[in-house]
Scaffold this motif. Sequence first.
Motif, PDB file in Angstrom:
ATOM      1  N   UNK A  33      38.139  41.938  62.358  1.00  0.00           N
ATOM      2  CA  UNK A  33      37.600  42.943  63.508  1.00  0.00           C
ATOM      3  C   UNK A  33      37.827  43.043  64.551  1.00  0.00           C
ATOM      4  N   UNK A  34      38.864  41.858  64.811  1.00  0.00           N
ATOM      5  CA  UNK A  34      39.650  41.772  66.490  1.00  0.00           C
ATOM      6  C   UNK A  34      40.502  42.451  66.532  1.00  0.00           C
ATOM      7  N   UNK A  42      39.756  51.466  67.094  1.00  0.00           N
ATOM      8  CA  UNK A  42      38.984  51.417  68.186  1.00  0.00           C
ATOM      9  C   UNK A  42      40.081  52.247  69.201  1.00  0.00           C
ATOM     10  N   UNK A  43      40.633  53.530  69.466  1.00  0.00           N
ATOM     11  CA  UNK A  43      40.732  53.756  70.396  1.00  0.00           C
ATOM     12  C   UNK A  43      40.418  53.929  71.938  1.00  0.00           C
ATOM     13  N   UNK A  49      36.531  46.547  74.680  1.00  0.00           N
ATOM     14  CA  UNK A  49      36.759  45.901  75.531  1.00  0.00           C
ATOM     15  C   UNK A  49      35.361  44.822  75.564  1.00  0.00           C
ATOM     16  N   UNK A  50      34.104  46.295  75.510  1.00  0.00           N
ATOM     17  CA  UNK A  50      32.802  45.835  74.763  1.00  0.00           C
ATOM     18  C   UNK A  50      32.633  44.902  74.044  1.00  0.00           C
ATOM     19  N   UNK A  54      30.839  41.324  72.806  1.00  0.00           N
ATOM     20  CA  UNK A  54      30.128  40.603  72.902  1.00  0.00           C
ATOM     21  C   UNK A  54      30.281  39.989  71.056  1.00  0.00           C
ATOM     22  N   UNK A  55      31.366  39.995  70.832  1.00  0.00           N
ATOM     23  CA  UNK A  55      32.216  39.797  69.238  1.00  0.00           C
ATOM     24  C   UNK A  55      32.149  37.909  70.218  1.00  0.00           C
ATOM     25  N   UNK A  56      33.112  37.619  71.418  1.00  0.00           N
ATOM     26  CA  UNK A  56      34.020  36.768  71.137  1.00  0.00           C
ATOM     27  C   UNK A  56      32.190  35.813  71.508  1.00  0.00           C
TER      28      UNK A  56
END
Length: 324
Positions: A33-34, A42-43, A49-50, A54-56
């Motif tokens: 994912x990261x 993702x460009x 960043x969003x 949220x993922x972290x």
Amino acid sequence: MALSRGLRCCARVFSWIPVLIITSVVLWSYYAYVFELCIFTISNTLEKVAYLLVFHVCFVMFSWTYWKAIFTPPATPCKKFQLSYSDKDRYEREERPDAQKQILVDIAKSLPIFTRATSGAIRFCDRCQVLKPDRSHHCSVCETVNNCVGFSNYKFFLLFLSYSMVYCVFISASVFRFFINFWVGDLPNGPAKFHVLFLMFVALMFLVSLMFLLGYHCWLVVQNRSTLEAFSAPVFTTGPDRNGFNVGVRRNLQQVFGDNKRLWFLPLCTSQGDGHYFPLKSLSESSTSLLANEEKWEEEEESEDDNISGDRDPSVTVEMDEEE
């Protein structure tokens, strides 16, 4: 003897395999994912960043609750439930079963024990030589966390299931658009394609299983039942009663999560009581107050030896809920 110790050692090693598998999958999902999705695919910087933020948050809460569920030991009966030397000698010398039952009844009069065995006798563990507190037993190990899920870590186990589901929902929802793009060929082939496609399948697979498991345990909490009590009603002096510990939805939730709702979703120990006694549906509020009992027992325990913890038998655990 050496062979027996070797087998037990092997069993302990193999018992960690499910935990290692889950940990490996989670660590891989972090990398996929990261790095593969957010950093390499993702460009848009703001979107990247969003997603990462949220993922972290989801990842940290999942890891925290999983750690607490694994390494928080279940509670054990305190010294008050162990037979004194004289009582133990009297119990072992007595050969008549009815007389043995009466000895246990006399000892249990000063203890908060309301449940009985199916025969109507006081529940007693011959192996540990201890009177069993209500809702306690020699529990089995939940393979998911390689630990007995009992009174002291049941909240952590529920939060682990909840944050696992949140983790899977977020991954599924945020990866879905890129999953479609890779699937129809709008994005170029590369290492990221494999990770994103596989990440979607794994997240959905775990999500489906977690929905049923978490739903079942939420129902148990609302009904104030353990998994054993869901299949076999606890026996009281008045007979079996499946709802004997059900004191209402609000108080049932408070027993597991505590009074402070702001701490409900944090893996902190906020459960009411100490696992030795529970409010009963059939008794009045004054006679079953967890806080009143807890204060009384704490005062009594402070006057005893500082070595109480060393006198507890670790093989009997105070169980609030068992494995899934």
